[in-house]
Every structure is written in C-alpha cells, then in structure tokens.
Scaffold this active site. Sequence first.
Site, PDB file in Angstrom:
ATOM      1  N   ASN A   9       0.865  -1.181   0.000  1.00 54.50           N
ATOM      2  CA  ASN A   9       0.000   0.000   0.000  1.00 54.50           C
ATOM      3  C   ASN A   9       0.901   1.230   0.000  1.00 54.50           C
ATOM      4  O   ASN A   9       1.492   1.568   1.009  1.00 54.50           O
ATOM      5  CB  ASN A   9      -0.889  -0.029   1.255  1.00 54.50           C
ATOM      6  CG  ASN A   9      -1.737   1.231   1.388  1.00 54.50           C
ATOM      7  OD1 ASN A   9      -1.808   2.046   0.472  1.00 54.50           O
ATOM      8  ND2 ASN A   9      -2.382   1.378   2.543  1.00 54.50           N
ATOM      9  N   LYS A  11       0.092   4.243  -0.274  1.00 58.00           N
ATOM     10  CA  LYS A  11      -0.556   5.444   0.306  1.00 58.00           C
ATOM     11  C   LYS A  11      -0.323   6.634  -0.641  1.00 58.00           C
ATOM     12  O   LYS A  11      -0.316   6.436  -1.853  1.00 58.00           O
ATOM     13  CB  LYS A  11      -0.061   5.673   1.728  1.00 58.00           C
ATOM     14  CG  LYS A  11      -0.199   4.397   2.583  1.00 58.00           C
ATOM     15  CD  LYS A  11       0.024   4.601   4.037  1.00 58.00           C
ATOM     16  CE  LYS A  11      -0.174   3.260   4.764  1.00 58.00           C
ATOM     17  NZ  LYS A  11      -0.057   3.378   6.211  1.00 58.00           N
ATOM     18  N   HIS A  99      -9.483   1.257   4.940  1.00 53.77           N
ATOM     19  CA  HIS A  99      -8.203   1.414   5.650  1.00 53.77           C
ATOM     20  C   HIS A  99      -8.412   2.357   6.836  1.00 53.77           C
ATOM     21  O   HIS A  99      -9.213   3.299   6.760  1.00 53.77           O
ATOM     22  CB  HIS A  99      -7.142   1.976   4.688  1.00 53.77           C
ATOM     23  CG  HIS A  99      -5.766   1.939   5.268  1.00 53.77           C
ATOM     24  ND1 HIS A  99      -5.324   2.878   6.168  1.00 53.77           N
ATOM     25  CD2 HIS A  99      -4.743   1.054   5.102  1.00 53.77           C
ATOM     26  CE1 HIS A  99      -4.079   2.571   6.524  1.00 53.77           C
ATOM     27  NE2 HIS A  99      -3.706   1.474   5.902  1.00 53.77           N
ATOM     28  N   GLU A 101      -6.775   4.752   7.849  1.00 54.07           N
ATOM     29  CA  GLU A 101      -6.578   6.179   7.527  1.00 54.07           C
ATOM     30  C   GLU A 101      -7.825   6.765   6.886  1.00 54.07           C
ATOM     31  O   GLU A 101      -8.158   7.930   7.110  1.00 54.07           O
ATOM     32  CB  GLU A 101      -5.322   6.341   6.647  1.00 54.07           C
ATOM     33  CG  GLU A 101      -4.053   6.140   7.476  1.00 54.07           C
ATOM     34  CD  GLU A 101      -2.868   5.559   6.740  1.00 54.07           C
ATOM     35  OE1 GLU A 101      -2.831   5.590   5.500  1.00 54.07           O
ATOM     36  OE2 GLU A 101      -1.947   5.054   7.437  1.00 54.07           O
ATOM     37  N   GLU A 171      -5.100  -4.601  10.841  1.00 48.66           N
ATOM     38  CA  GLU A 171      -4.031  -3.617  11.022  1.00 48.66           C
ATOM     39  C   GLU A 171      -4.261  -2.834  12.310  1.00 48.66           C
ATOM     40  O   GLU A 171      -5.054  -1.877  12.320  1.00 48.66           O
ATOM     41  CB  GLU A 171      -4.018  -2.628   9.852  1.00 48.66           C
ATOM     42  CG  GLU A 171      -3.719  -3.246   8.511  1.00 48.66           C
ATOM     43  CD  GLU A 171      -3.178  -2.211   7.522  1.00 48.66           C
ATOM     44  OE1 GLU A 171      -2.080  -2.409   7.020  1.00 48.66           O
ATOM     45  OE2 GLU A 171      -3.856  -1.197   7.288  1.00 48.66           O
ATOM     46  N   GLY A 177       3.040   2.453  10.707  1.00 52.47           N
ATOM     47  CA  GLY A 177       4.027   3.515  10.504  1.00 52.47           C
ATOM     48  C   GLY A 177       4.794   3.888  11.755  1.00 52.47           C
ATOM     49  O   GLY A 177       5.458   4.922  11.797  1.00 52.47           O
ATOM     50  N   SER A 217       3.769  -2.038  10.313  1.00 52.24           N
ATOM     51  CA  SER A 217       5.229  -2.129  10.437  1.00 52.24           C
ATOM     52  C   SER A 217       5.783  -3.513  10.077  1.00 52.24           C
ATOM     53  O   SER A 217       6.690  -4.009  10.734  1.00 52.24           O
ATOM     54  CB  SER A 217       5.676  -1.718  11.849  1.00 52.24           C
ATOM     55  OG  SER A 217       5.317  -0.363  12.091  1.00 52.24           O
TER      56      SER A 217
END
Length: 257
Positions: A9, A11, A99, A101, A171, A177, A217
């Site tokens: 991904n 992003k 996701h 985000e 996730e 991250g 990660s």
Amino acid sequence: MRKPLISGNWKMNHNHFDAITLVQKLSYVIDRHDVEAVEVSVHPPFTDLRSVQTVLEADKIPLALGAQNCHWEEKGAFTGEVSPAMLAKLNVRYVIVGHSERRELFGETDEDVNRKVKAVLKFAMTPIMCCGETLAEREAGATEAKVLRQVNAGLAGLDAAVVATMVVAYEPIWAIGTGRTASVEDAQAVCGLIRRTIADTFGPAAADGVRIQYGGSVKADNAKELMGQPDIDGALVGGASLEAESFAAIVGYRLMD
Ligand code: 13P
C-alpha cells in the site's frame, strides 16, 4: 490451501514516473519462485494506475494491480471520487477498503465500508477489507469488540461463497508507521478471532477460503514469523513497500533466517 497475498500500500507516495521506476525495479528484484508461491499486489495512488497497468501488462510483470479506495456508486455527481467500474476497466484486481486512515482521517463509517465492499465485488474485483483498533481501544481491552464490529458490519449481507474469495486485513492502528509491530501472538490471536467469527456467520468453507493479512510495520525481519502463523495469510505493507529492495525482501520471507 490459501495462497499468501503480500500487498504494498503505497498510500500518497510516488508520482506516476516514480511508480513506473518502482514496478520495473520490482520485476528485477522479486524472485520468480516467490511469485509462484506468494501472490503480490501493488496499490499505487489513482493517478499512477494507468501507467503501472501499462508497464505490468507490456512487460508481463507478475504483480497484481491494486487500488487504495473507491466510491460505491458506478458513476454520477460525486466530485473527486473514483468509481469501481473505472478501476475494473484498468484491470485492477484488489481494492483496499476501509483502511484505518480512511476511517480515522476521512470519516468512513462501517456502512460506507460495507457499500464499498459490495461495489468492488460487483465489478469482479477483490476487496481487501481493513479493520483494527487504536492504542486506547487496545489498552481498554476493547480490541475484540472493535474488530468484530468492523468485520461483521463490513461483510453484512454477503454470500458465504463470496466471503470465501475475500481478503481481510487486520491492522492495529498503533502499529501503522510506528515501527511497533503487534507481537506475533497478538497478531495471530486477532486474526484467529476474525476467522472464527467468519466461520460462525458464514460457515466453515468461507472461513477456510478467506485470506487474512496482518499489517502494521511489517518488515523483512518480522515477515517470516508473522506469515508462519496459522491464521495469517499475508501482509499489508506500507512504508517497506515504497522501495523495491525492502518489499522484495518481504515477498521472499520464506528464505529469511
Ligand atoms: P506500515 O507498514 O508503514 O506500518 O503501514 C501499514 C499500513 O497501513 C498498510 O496499509
């Protein structure tokens, strides 16, 4: 047997020139034997999709094309949105849906995610439906409730046979991250819970077919252990998918020490 799926991904990184360079590098550094054992998808930003599709198809690079999001309607007055029909036309195979985000920063609800999952399926693509808890939720002991709510709402109304073809990505938001991975035991525990829930709602064949990815990660040095868990069938990789070498090392996890 579920074939593992490792997805990059990207992003909001890499313009279409960078994207072309990256997939060409990937075609050199990913081992041919790895893509026989493991399916690999790349998820560039929308503006790169056509360029990446062209390179993958012209050079017969064995990577599946993926997108990061889409709208649930086929067309219409939805300024700034991208339709699943448009993605299907580019031979997109996988679409990340829900996701964290998108949920946390752009207010996507479980209902939105469910609509998007159905739209992706309608256009014969495969959703990678994401779920996961925040650090506060984990510390409050609310991980299971959050993940189960997201999974049940996201899959609501689907046929068992369709669920069997899908991908769910667990996730934990606090691991995204941050360089902080969930312990292998915690990751397996939640992925196992997701599979049991799918078995309860949709039956054993759906639970047996659905692929569950872990994301947060993932790096070359933790991929093998994570992928060795019985309910982890792949990885959804952010940062480490932006460079060919680090992504290829994850794709080649089977050979890591
Ligand atoms: P990182 O691998 O950068 O933690 O990102 C995970 C992720 O959000 C993939 O969708």
